[in-house]
Design a protein around this motif. Structure first.
Motif: not given
Length: 624
Positions: A531-536, A573-576, A578-584
Motif C-alpha cells: 500500500s501507498i501511505d499518505d497518498f496525495g 478524495v472523490k477523484g482518488i 474513483d480512479i483507484s476503483a477504475g484501476l482495481g
C-alpha cells in the motif's frame, strides 16, 4: 530553541567545502543578534514571502535563513520541515560572502558541494539560489530557493528573488523600528503631563497590537513577564505561560483561502479575549500561534485548571461565513515559578511543550517536559542504539474498520519507545534520528518480525483474515535488504504472506521509480500486500499508479481533516476513490476523527477507514 527537527548534523560525510568566514564576521554577528530574530516563533509576514517564492518560481523549498556563528537558522521555511542545520554544511554560508546572487545550478557537478550531506542525503539539494539579506551594511542571511533537480533561473526570476529579499529587509527594519519606538515612547512618557498619557497609550497600542486580531504582540508578552517576575518573586501567586497553536492552519489556507484562514485566526483571538480576565494576557505571536500569560491565581494547579477550561472552550468548531471549520488547537505550558524567569527562556519552554504535545496528536494540552526538552539529538541517538537490546521498544496497534460491515479488517502496527528515564518518547522525536543514523534498518527488521509474530498469534486464535500493516522507512526500503527481511520474518513467524501488508510513503514510491517497482514486484511475488501511505501529498501522484503494483492507497489525513468544510477536499478524495476503483486498487481513509468525516467518506464510496473515531492505538491484548 527550535521546535522543528534538525537536519542531519552527525554521522555524515564531512568531505566537503565549508563556507569561509566573511571579513566582517564579528560585526555581522552583532548585527544579526541585534535583530532579536534568532529562535523566535514563525511570523506570517515572513512565511507569506517564502510561500510566494515557492509558488511563483515553482520550487519545492524556499527559506529565510539567518547565519549564526555555528549554524544557519530558518526564520521561515516553506517545503522543508527543519529548524536549522550546521553552518559548515550550509549553502547560505557561501551566499553571504558577496552581494551578488549565489547560484548553484547542479550541486552534484560543483566540487564545493558534490559530497555535501545535504546533497547526498535529505533534502537532496541539486539546485540552490540565494540572495543576501542585510541588516544595515551587514549580510546576516539569505532568501533562498532549493530544488531537488538541476535547473537554471531566468533573469526576470533573479530580479523577482532580489525584490522579495529587499521586502524581507524592509520587514526587518519595520520590526526593529517598532521595538525602538516603544523604547523611546516609554522614556518620553515618564516626563509628560498626565493629560497626554492617553494619546501616548494609543500610539503604543498602534505599534504593539496585531492589526488582524487586536491582540498584543510578542513585545507585550516579554514586558508582562518581566513585570510579573519583578513583582511576584516571592512565589505566593500562581501563574503560567502557555503557547496555543492552531493545528493545520496551513491546510485551511490552502483549501479555503487565506481570507478564511484570517477569519479563523480572528475568531480564535475573539474567544481568547472572551475567556480571559483582566489579570490574563493573551497575545498573537505568530501566524496561528498565541501566547497566554495567566496571573493572579491562588496557585499553579489553579492556573492549570483555568488553562484547561480555556483550551477546551477553544477546541470547538468555528463558524465563519458559509463555513464551519472543525479546527483543533494544541496547547503547551510552563509554570512561571521554578523556571528561568527570562521571557525568552519561558517562551522557548512553552514552544517546546507545544511541540511535545503535537508529537502525541492534535488538540492536546501538555506541560513542558524539562528532561525531554534538554535531551539533545546526539544523546537521543546514543540511547536509541541500546533501546532494542534493553527491550524499550514496543508495538501498539490501531484497527482498520469496514464501515459497511462494522467489522475490523486488520490493524496497523505502530512503533513506540518507553525510555527508562524520560518515559514515552514520540515516534516524531526518534524516527527521524533512526533514519539519519541508519538504525532504522535494524529497528525496521525488529518491527517486522514482532508484528508478524503477533499476527500469527491472532491467526491461531481464529482470526484467519486479519491483516497486519507495517510501515517501511525510505532507507529501509531502498537501501536495506527488505526482501530478505520480509521473507525471514514470514518464515520465523509462520504467518501467511497474504496477511502481511507493507506500507511505503508516496515519496519513496516516486523517488527512484524503477528500483521501487523492481523491489515491489519481488515482494508481490511472495503474495505480500502493498500500500501507498499518505497518498496525495507527493508529486505527479496519479501518473505513477499505472506502473506501481500496489493493492491499496491510504488517503492522506490532511484531505480527511478538511473534508467536512471544503468542497475541494471532497472533490480530491472523490477523484482518488474513483480512479483507484477504475484501476482495481482498494482505498482506505486515515485520520478519521469524527462521525461527519466517516459519513461523507462513505457517501463518496470509501468503506475502509482508520482513525481516532474508531479507536486509538492500543496494546495487542486490547484488540477486540
Amino acid at each position: 530553541m527550535p521546535w522543528l527537527p534538525l537536519l542531519p548534523m552527525i554521522g555524515v560525510n564531512m568531505n566537503h567545502m565549508s563556507p569561509p568566514l566573511p571579513p566582517d564576521e564579528s560585526v555581522r554577528l552583532h548585527a544579526l543578534h541585534a535583530t532579536q530574530l534568532l529562535d523566535t516563533p514563525p511570523e506570517e509576514v515572513f512565511d507569506r514571502i517564502t510561500r510566494i517564492v515557492c509558488t511563483v518560481l515553482a520550487v519545492p523549498i524556499s527559506l529565510i535563513s539567518l547565519i549564526d556563528k555555528d549554524r544557519q537558522w530558518f526564520k521561515s521555511s516553506c517545503g522543508l520541515r527543519a529548524a536549522e542545520t550546521g553552518r559548515d554544511i550550509s549553502f547560505c554560508g557561501h551566499a553571504i560572502l558577496a552581494d551578488a546572487p549565489f547560484i548553484v545550478e547542479d550541486a552534484i557537478e560543483d566540487c564545493r558541494f558534490s559530497e555535501n550531506p545535504l546533497v547526498l542525503g535529505e533534502p537532496g539539494i541539486r539546485f540552490y539560489a540565494g540572495i543576501p539579506i542585510h541588516a544595515g551594511n551587514c549580510r546576516i542571511g539569505t532568501l533562498c530557493v532549493i530544488d531537488t533537480v538541476p535547473r537554471k533561473l531566468e533573469m526576470q526570476e533573479v530580479v523577482l528573488l532580489r525584490t522579495l529579499a529587499r521586502a524581507v529587509e524592509d520587514l526587518l527594519y519595520l520590526r526593529q523600528a517598532s521595538f525602538d519606538s516603544i523604547g523611546q515612547i516609554n522614556s518620553w512618557s515618564d516626563n509628560v503631563a498626565v493629560e497626554d498619557l492617553v494619546d501616548i497609550q494609543a500610539l503604543k497600542n498602534l505599534l504593539l497590537r496585531d492589526h488582524l486580531t487586536g491582540l498584543p504582540m510578542r513585545h507585550a508578552v516579554d514586558k508582562a513577564i518581566e513585570d510579573w517576575a519583578a513583582r511576584r518573586g516571592d512565589g505566593k501567586e500562581g501563574g503560567l505561560l502557555a503557547v496555543i497553536d492552531i493545528d493545520n492552519l496551513s491546510a485551511v489556507n490552502e483549501r479555503l483561502g487565506h481570507g478564511i484562514g484570517d477569519h479563523l485566526i480572528a475568531a480564535i483571538a475573539g474567544r481568547l479575549k472572551e475567556f480571559c480576565g483582566s489579570a490574563q494576557l493573551p497575545a498573537r505571536i505568530g501566524g496561528g500561534m498565541f501566547a497566554l500569560l495567566l496571573r493572579g491565581l491562588p496557585d499553579f494547579p489553579a492556573a492549570v485548571t483555568r488553562l484547561k477550561e480555556i483550551h477546551e472552550a477553544l477546541n470547538t468548531p468555528i463558524v465563519t461565513g458559509n463555513f464551519i471549520i472543525h479546527s483543533s488547537l494544541t496547547t503547551g505550558y510552563v509554570p512561571l515559578h521554578g523556571h528561568d524567569a527570562a521571557a525568552r527562556s519561558l517562551l522557548d519552554a512553552a514552544h517546546d511543550a507545544v511541540r511535545q504535545a503535537k508529537a502525541l496528536g492534535h488538540g492536546l494540552i501538555c506541560a513542558y517536559n524539562r528532561a525531554l526538552g534538554n535531551l539533545n539529538h546526539r544523546s537521543l541517538e546514543h540511547d536509541l542504539r541500546s533501546a532494542l537490546a534493553n527491550n524499550e521498544l514496543f508495538l501498539v496497534y490501531q484497527q482498520k474498520m469496514n464501515i459497511e460491515t462494522g467489522g475490523a479488517t486488520g490493524v496497523e502496527a505502530l512503533l513506540r519507545w518507553a525510555h527508562p528515564q524520560l518515559g514515552l518518547i514520540s515516534p516524531a522525536e526518534f524516527i527521524p534520528i533512526a533514519e539519519e543514523s541508519a538504525l532504522i534498518v535494524q529497528i525496521g527488521r525488529w518491527t517486522l518480525d514482532k508484528a508478524c509474530r503477533q499476527a500469527r498469534d491472532w491467526v491461531d486464535a481464529g482470526r484467519t483474515r486479519f491483516t497486519v500493516a507495517v510501515n517501511l522507512s525510505p532507507r529501509q526500503f531502498l537501501h536495506g535488504d527488505i526482501v530478505d527481511s520480509v521473507r525471514m520474518a514470514l518464515a520465523r513467524s509462520g504467518l501467511p504472506a497474504h496477511l502481511l501488508e507493507l506500507e511505503l510513503t508516496e515519496s519513496v514510491a516516486i523517488d527512484d521509480v524503477d528500483r521501487t517497482i523492481a523491489i515491489m514486484h519481488e515482494l508481490k511475488s511472495m503474495q505480500v500486500a502493498l500500500s501507498i501511505d499518505d497518498f496525495g501529498t507527493g508529486f505527479s501522484s496519479l501518473s505513477y499508479l499505472i506502473r506501481l503494483p500496489v493493492d491499496k492507497l491510504k488517503i492522506d489525513r490532511s484531505f480527511i481533516a478538511g473534508i467536512g468544510d471544503s468542497s475541494r477536499s471532497r472533490a480530491i478524495v472523490k477523484g482518488i476513490i474513483d480512479i483507484s476503483a477504475g484501476l482495481g486498487i482498494c482505498v482506505i481513509a486515515e485520520g478519521v476523527e469524527t462521525s461527519v468525516q466517516a459519513d461523507i467518506l462513505f457517501d463518496l464510496g470509501c468503506t475502509e477507514m482508520q482513525g481516532y473515531f474508531f479507536g486509538r492505538p492500543v496494546a495487542p491484548e486490547k484488540i477486540g
